[in-house]
Each structure stands twice: as structure tokens, then as C-alpha cells.
Design a protein around this motif. Structure first.
Motif, PDB file in Angstrom:
ATOM      1  N   ILE A  98      58.631 -25.607  -4.602  1.00 19.54           N
ATOM      2  CA  ILE A  98      57.650 -25.123  -3.626  1.00 19.54           C
ATOM      3  C   ILE A  98      57.941 -25.666  -2.225  1.00 19.54           C
ATOM      4  CG2 ILE A  98      55.825 -24.697  -5.312  1.00 19.54           C
ATOM      5  CD1 ILE A  98      54.524 -27.356  -4.413  1.00 19.54           C
ATOM      6  N   GLY A  99      59.158 -26.174  -2.046  1.00 19.77           N
ATOM      7  CA  GLY A  99      59.585 -26.574  -0.714  1.00 19.77           C
ATOM      8  C   GLY A  99      59.170 -27.959  -0.271  1.00 19.77           C
ATOM      9  N   THR A 101      41.187 -28.425   3.153  1.00 20.41           N
ATOM     10  CA  THR A 101      42.608 -28.638   3.430  1.00 20.41           C
ATOM     11  C   THR A 101      43.145 -27.605   4.408  1.00 20.41           C
ATOM     12  OG1 THR A 101      42.992 -29.644   1.253  1.00 20.41           O
ATOM     13  CG2 THR A 101      44.912 -28.724   2.383  1.00 20.41           C
ATOM     14  N   THR A 102      42.896 -26.333   4.118  1.00 20.38           N
ATOM     15  CA  THR A 102      43.428 -25.268   4.968  1.00 20.38           C
ATOM     16  C   THR A 102      42.764 -25.268   6.336  1.00 20.38           C
ATOM     17  OG1 THR A 102      41.882 -23.678   3.966  1.00 20.38           O
ATOM     18  CG2 THR A 102      44.090 -23.823   3.015  1.00 20.38           C
ATOM     19  N   PHE A 103      41.473 -25.568   6.374  1.00 16.43           N
ATOM     20  CA  PHE A 103      40.743 -25.627   7.653  1.00 16.43           C
ATOM     21  C   PHE A 103      41.355 -26.708   8.546  1.00 16.43           C
ATOM     22  CE2 PHE A 103      37.473 -27.442  10.396  1.00 16.43           C
ATOM     23  CZ  PHE A 103      36.962 -26.316  11.023  1.00 16.43           C
ATOM     24  N   ILE A 162      50.224 -24.167  -0.659  1.00 19.47           N
ATOM     25  CA  ILE A 162      49.617 -23.454   0.471  1.00 19.47           C
ATOM     26  C   ILE A 162      49.741 -24.279   1.756  1.00 19.47           C
ATOM     27  CG2 ILE A 162      47.245 -24.318   0.140  1.00 19.47           C
ATOM     28  CD1 ILE A 162      46.346 -21.428   0.915  1.00 19.47           C
ATOM     29  N   SER A 163      49.699 -25.595   1.641  1.00 22.85           N
ATOM     30  CA  SER A 163      49.874 -26.448   2.821  1.00 22.85           C
ATOM     31  C   SER A 163      51.261 -26.261   3.406  1.00 22.85           C
ATOM     32  CB  SER A 163      49.651 -27.918   2.455  1.00 22.85           C
ATOM     33  OG  SER A 163      48.329 -28.141   2.025  1.00 22.85           O
ATOM     34  N   ASN A 164      52.245 -26.182   2.530  1.00 25.01           N
ATOM     35  CA  ASN A 164      53.613 -25.983   2.993  1.00 25.01           C
ATOM     36  C   ASN A 164      53.793 -24.608   3.625  1.00 25.01           C
ATOM     37  OD1 ASN A 164      56.134 -27.364   3.200  1.00 25.01           O
ATOM     38  ND2 ASN A 164      56.996 -25.966   1.691  1.00 25.01           N
ATOM     39  N   GLN A 165      53.118 -23.601   3.065  1.00 24.78           N
ATOM     40  CA  GLN A 165      53.176 -22.255   3.645  1.00 24.78           C
ATOM     41  C   GLN A 165      52.562 -22.242   5.037  1.00 24.78           C
ATOM     42  OE1 GLN A 165      51.242 -20.036   0.440  1.00 24.78           O
ATOM     43  NE2 GLN A 165      53.204 -19.100  -0.097  1.00 24.78           N
ATOM     44  N   ILE A 166      51.418 -22.898   5.186  1.00 23.90           N
ATOM     45  CA  ILE A 166      50.736 -22.935   6.474  1.00 23.90           C
ATOM     46  C   ILE A 166      51.591 -23.624   7.535  1.00 23.90           C
ATOM     47  CG2 ILE A 166      48.760 -23.967   7.702  1.00 23.90           C
ATOM     48  CD1 ILE A 166      47.110 -23.491   5.142  1.00 23.90           C
ATOM     49  N   SER A 167      52.333 -24.641   7.124  1.00 24.34           N
ATOM     50  CA  SER A 167      53.105 -25.441   8.086  1.00 24.34           C
ATOM     51  C   SER A 167      54.498 -24.896   8.379  1.00 24.34           C
ATOM     52  CB  SER A 167      53.234 -26.880   7.578  1.00 24.34           C
ATOM     53  OG  SER A 167      54.025 -26.929   6.401  1.00 24.34           O
ATOM     54  N   GLN A 168      54.889 -23.823   7.689  1.00 27.84           N
ATOM     55  CA  GLN A 168      56.219 -23.257   7.913  1.00 27.84           C
ATOM     56  C   GLN A 168      56.407 -22.872   9.377  1.00 27.84           C
ATOM     57  OE1 GLN A 168      58.977 -22.838   5.682  1.00 27.84           O
ATOM     58  NE2 GLN A 168      57.653 -24.323   4.649  1.00 27.84           N
ATOM     59  N   GLY A 169      57.568 -23.224   9.931  1.00 24.41           N
ATOM     60  CA  GLY A 169      57.870 -22.872  11.318  1.00 24.41           C
ATOM     61  C   GLY A 169      57.207 -23.766  12.343  1.00 24.41           C
ATOM     62  N   THR A 170      56.577 -24.866  11.883  1.00 23.61           N
ATOM     63  CA  THR A 170      55.936 -25.810  12.799  1.00 23.61           C
ATOM     64  C   THR A 170      56.629 -27.163  12.701  1.00 23.61           C
ATOM     65  OG1 THR A 170      54.313 -26.793  11.275  1.00 23.61           O
ATOM     66  CG2 THR A 170      53.768 -24.633  12.234  1.00 23.61           C
ATOM     67  N   LEU A 171      56.147 -28.110  13.480  1.00 20.15           N
ATOM     68  CA  LEU A 171      56.700 -29.465  13.451  1.00 20.15           C
ATOM     69  C   LEU A 171      56.135 -30.300  12.308  1.00 20.15           C
ATOM     70  CD1 LEU A 171      56.531 -30.267  17.269  1.00 20.15           C
ATOM     71  CD2 LEU A 171      58.544 -29.626  15.945  1.00 20.15           C
ATOM     72  N   LEU A 172      55.124 -29.777  11.624  1.00 23.31           N
ATOM     73  CA  LEU A 172      54.447 -30.527  10.568  1.00 23.31           C
ATOM     74  C   LEU A 172      55.207 -30.434   9.251  1.00 23.31           C
ATOM     75  CD1 LEU A 172      51.954 -32.094   9.528  1.00 23.31           C
ATOM     76  CD2 LEU A 172      50.870 -29.867   9.117  1.00 23.31           C
ATOM     77  N   LYS A 173      55.338 -31.580   8.569  1.00 25.77           N
ATOM     78  CA  LYS A 173      55.958 -31.625   7.252  1.00 25.77           C
ATOM     79  C   LYS A 173      54.914 -32.017   6.206  1.00 25.77           C
ATOM     80  CE  LYS A 173      60.384 -33.012   9.270  1.00 25.77           C
ATOM     81  NZ  LYS A 173      61.443 -34.064   9.320  1.00 25.77           N
ATOM     82  N   ILE A 174      55.089 -31.500   4.996  1.00 23.78           N
ATOM     83  CA  ILE A 174      54.147 -31.761   3.910  1.00 23.78           C
ATOM     84  C   ILE A 174      54.818 -32.623   2.854  1.00 23.78           C
ATOM     85  CG2 ILE A 174      52.679 -30.726   2.133  1.00 23.78           C
ATOM     86  CD1 ILE A 174      51.747 -30.157   4.993  1.00 23.78           C
TER      87      ILE A 174
END
Length: 253
Positions: free
Chosen positions: A90-91, A20-22, A53-65
């Protein structure tokens, strides 16, 4: 203003933490370097354990979880279920409801789907609501009555303000994970029908603004023709969203 195309990746029960993170880090790196996706709304729905963790990784980007499911109670003795307030904490503010696999394997009926829809809206969570007919329905030319019934029993219990939080995802069940894709003619006719019954129920403003996505064996070869067809506002992608190279091609269109 032209509506942004919406691309939703439903990962279903796939990918562990590392995978997932990769995927997310490499996808975000690619779209940043290539400066793509600014004209699209990109949503990925990973498995529950990796939402935070997916939401944390995508913070500040155009991607939504997004989450793949939700329960219709706020709290209580419901082993294994996930509440709206847990998602919000968890946002996460987008959820998929009504997918045919949930209906088939977990026996979710329209009554329970309506409850899920209402609890999500209560917590200001956007809903990607799935509808679709079986092969038998279409073979008997019942696809339009089936879709109208599904909407009448669920979405059409919502007020005009609540509708603003909803995306519709039309997924003919016979095309999900089968490799068989509905024809452009079948897709555009159904999307026109859906938009028209929203017009009859809620009027022009809502019917023109509501986003209607298509899902069902979309891949990097057919995505462009489908997503840019009349009355199609985007796609709900299954298997092809698990392949980084293919998914990048889809969102580039």
C-alpha cells in the motif's frame, strides 16, 4: 548541504477515519497555501486501518506516511499482525520500531526488535528506531549505559549500508506523555553521546549523516528550541501532533 529537519507525528491509537482524513486534508491545504515545510521532512504515523487512505491523500505532496509497528515474519499464522510486504503493497515505506509503549505494554524485547528491524530493512522500509531510559535509570546516572546497551543489542547489528535506512529517536521514557520535557542540556548531551558511539562504531560519514530525533512532551512552545539544538535533527511528536493548530506551528519553525 544542511540536513532537513525531520518532524514525525506519532498518532498512536487516536483518530477514526473521519478525524484522520479531516486532519490530513486540512494540514496539506494549509502547508500548500502558506508554502511551508519545503525545508523539512514531515512524517505522520496514523493507525493501521487508515494507512492506505492516508497515503492516497498525501500522494504528490511533501507529506510521508509511516506505520506504527511491523511484525518480524513475512507471512503466516500470526493473527492480528502486519507484515512488511503488506505495508509495501500500500506504498508505506517507513515504520516506527521500539517505542517504549510497545516495549512496556506488548513486552517487546531487544531480540524481537532486532528481528523487526532486520525484516524492515530487508524490504527497504525506513525505520524510526526509538531508544530511551526510565526515570530510575537517569536518577542512578545509568542513562548512557542503558542507551548504549539498547543500541548494541539492536542497531549495531546492522551493516553500514543498512544504517542508511535508520533514524534514531531518543525518547526518555520519563518524558513521554508526562508533560515533563528533558532540558536542552540533557538532550544535547545525550544526542552528542549517541552520535559519538556511532562514530566509534561506523566512522565519521555515518555518524554525521544519521538523523537523531528527540521525542518526549514536545509541543508548539518548546519545539523550536529543541529541534534546533546541537546534534538534534528533528522531533518525534505525540500528543501535540493531534492538535492541527499546534502541529502546524511546530512544522513552521
Amino acid at each position: 548541504m544542511m540536513k532537513k529537519k525531520i518532524i514525525v507525528a506519532n498518532w498512536k491509537m487516536n483518530y477514526d477515519l473521519h478525524e484522520t482524513t479531516f486532519f490530513l486534508r486540512n494540514f496539506l491545504k494549509y502547508i500548500k497555501e502558506k508554502k511551508i515545510c519545503h525545508n523539512k521532512e514531515i512524517i505522520i504515523a496514523p493507525s493501521f486501518p487508515f494507512l492506505h487512505i492516508s497515503n492516497q491523500i498525501s500522494q504528490g505532496t511533501l507529506l510521508k506516511i509511516a506505520a506504527q509497528n511491523i511484525f518480524f515474519k513475512d507471512k503466516g499464522s500470526f493473527t492480528g499482525e502486519i507484515s512488511a510486504s503488506m505495508l509495501k503493497s500500500i506504498g508505506i515505506d517507513i515504520v516506527i520500531i521500539g517505542h517504549s509503549e510497545r516495549r512496556k505494554f506488548f513486552l517487546e524485547d531487544e531480540n524481537s526488535l532486532l528481528k523487526k528491524l532486520k525484516i524492515a530493512i530487508k524490504h527497504k522500509i525506513k525505520v524510526i528506531f526509538c531508544i530511551g531510559e526510565t526515570y530510575e535509570d537517569r536518577n542512578k546516572n545509568n542513562q548512557y549505559s542503558i542507551i548504549e546497551k539498547q543500541l548494541n543489542n539492536t542497531i549495531f547489528h546492522c551493516s553500514p549500508n543498512e544504517i542508511k535506512l535508520i533514524y534514531i529517536a531518543y525518547e526518555p521514557i520519563w518524558a513521554i506523555g508526562t508533560g515533563v520535557t528533558a532540558t536542552i542540556d540533557q538532550i544535547t548531551k545525550m544526542h552528542y553521546f549517541i552520535r559519538n558511539i556511532f562514530y566509534e562504531k561506523y566512522g565519521n560519514t555515518i555518524s554525521s549523516k544519521i538523523s537523531i530525533l528527540y521525542g518526549g512532551s514536545i509541543n508548539h512552545l518548546n519545539a523550536k528550541n529543541i529541534i534546533y539544538s546541537n546534534n538534534v535533527d528533528g522531533g518525534l511528536i505525540g500528543n501535540s501532533s493531534l492538535n492541527l493548530e499546534q502541529f502546524v506551528k511546530i512544522v513552521q519553525y
